[in-house]
Design an enzyme around this catalytic site. Structure first.
Site, short mmCIF file in Angstrom:
data_model
loop_
_atom_site.label_atom_id
_atom_site.label_comp_id
_atom_site.label_asym_id
_atom_site.label_seq_id
_atom_site.Cartn_x
_atom_site.Cartn_y
_atom_site.Cartn_z
N THR A 183 0.81 -1.25 -0.03
CA THR A 183 -0.03 -0.16 0.05
C THR A 183 0.92 1.34 0.30
OG1 THR A 183 -0.03 0.10 2.36
CG2 THR A 183 -1.83 -1.25 1.37
N LYS A 184 2.16 1.18 0.07
CA LYS A 184 2.97 2.44 0.14
C LYS A 184 3.24 3.10 -1.16
CE LYS A 184 3.90 1.83 4.49
NZ LYS A 184 3.01 0.75 4.76
N ASN A 185 3.92 4.20 -1.17
CA ASN A 185 3.93 5.06 -2.32
C ASN A 185 4.83 4.49 -3.33
OD1 ASN A 185 2.34 6.51 -0.82
ND2 ASN A 185 3.82 8.41 -0.59
#
Length: 386
Positions: A183-185
């Protein structure tokens, strides 16, 4: 209502990543190898860090940073009450004692005044979390570290693009640890990276991340010929695979384009929710850059027609996924049992934890996706006519 479910935090995966993973499969080099080394170089270049050591999670990186800084039994590490469990757990895994402090109500970041009050002769380090991509007050924390001889480990799970007064988050303290969770950038599925300017710390983390061996698998089995290794420490199985790095090495090349897209979404949300009975994220700080990892609303049940959990349920009913980042650390039973922490001792974090909701904020979102989120939130939160 949407026909398909909008998964919260779903990353944008493009053809370059897919093709790179396929090349790794065809080459049959799946473990730690040349692509991990290349990904480390690209992250180090982007962050301006002398060293970037890839690991299999941010949690592993935080644990190894604690060990490399010689934190252990009898040592105290100050951590914020509003964070993910990994921040606290990494200190426990190292054998040290986490000391919890409250956070600032507007930034959700660790409160330097609370940090100073928590310092004892046993305090050896501070572990600030750049929450949701917003930089902590590093000047104040660095001043305390200098005054009391403390180490700083920056939890940068939300802060790949974050900057503080011209410095990249993760390069300000002794170590900084990134997350590449799904879910990170920037994603690798699972994965993390430890940043440091210290040659010895970087070398030790590399050894500890792979069983304490003096050579990694790539160097042992490369076409340069077999090399024997020595086990020089009791290490861990924390290494990143080439399959993961194959994704990340292309993701980091598009990090700025993805940040710009999230900024557009952020501004759309801010405009659309300005008249609703909610608290939007605090304005951006001058001379700093927000990594824009989470867009959070605070739902005040006294003013809102629905509770936080009610809003989460209503958006789910409309096929829109959300997140809660996070319930405060002291509400969880294990920490109450081990450390005696109680929610009322950390009132700011507790209030945030009971009222926060994170809306979808991903470069993958289309304009229609963003419009669907806005429509659903407005329908749920606009005051009802009596």
């Amino acid at each position: 209502m949407r026909n398909s479910y909008l998964v919260f935090g779903q990353p944008l995966i493009e053809e370059a990543e897919i093709e790179e993973v396929v090349r790794s499969l065809r080459a049959a080099w799946l473990g730690t190898g040349p692509k991990v080394a290349e990904f480390e170089k690209r992250i180090a270049l982007y962050k301006g860090s002398p060293h970037a050591v890839a690991v299999n999670s941010c949690t592993a990186g935080l644990h190894l940073a604690c060990l490399a800084l010689e934190l252990g039994a009898g040592d105290e590490v100050i951590v914020p009450a509003m964070t993910f469990a990994a921040t606290v757990n990494s200190v426990v895994h190292a054998g040290a004692t986490p000391v919890l402090v409250d956070v600032e109500p507007d930034t959700f970041n660790i409160d330097p005044e609370q940090v100073q009050r928590a310092i004892t002769p046993r305090t050896k380090a501070i572990m600030p979390v750049h929450f949701a991509g917003r930089a902590c007050n590093m000047d104040a924390l660095l001043s305390l570290a200098h005054q009391y001889g403390l180490k700083i480990i920056e939890d940068c799970a939300h802060a790949i693009e974050t900057e503080y007064r011209g410095s990249k988050a993760g390069t300000i303290g002794d170590c900084g640890v990134l997350s590449f969770y799904a879910t990170k950038n920037v994603v690798t599925g699972e994965g993390g990276m430890v940043l440091t300017g210290d040659d010895e710390i970087a070398a030790r983390i590399k050894v500890l991340a792979l069983h304490g061996m003096s050579r990694d698998a790539w160097k042992r089995y490369s076409d340069a010929g077999y090399n024997h290794y020595d086990v020089v420490e009791i290490g861990f199985k924390y290494n990143m695979m080439d399959l993961q790095a194959a994704i990340g090495m292309h993701q980091i090349d598009r990090v700025e384009a993805y940040w710009q897209r999230r900024l557009q979404i952020w501004e759309n949300y801010n405009h659309a929710f300005a008249d609703l009975p909610v608290s939007r994220p605090a304005p951006f700080e001058p001379e700093s850059r927000n990594g824009l990892h989470l867009y959070t609303l605070l739902i005040d049940e006294k003013d809102s027609p629905v509770s936080r959990d009610g809003l989460v349920s209503e958006l789910h009913r409309r096929n829109i996924g959300t997140g809660v980042h996070y319930r405060a650390i002291p509400v969880h039973p294990v920490y109450q049992r081990l450390f005696g922490w109680q929610p009322n001792e950390y009132p700011v974090a507790d209030e945030i934890g009971r009222s926060t909701v994170s809306l979808p904020l991903s470069a993958k979102l289309t304009d229609k996706d963003v419009g669907d989120v806005i429509e659903a939130v407005r329908d749920a939160l606009q005051p009802r006519c009596s």
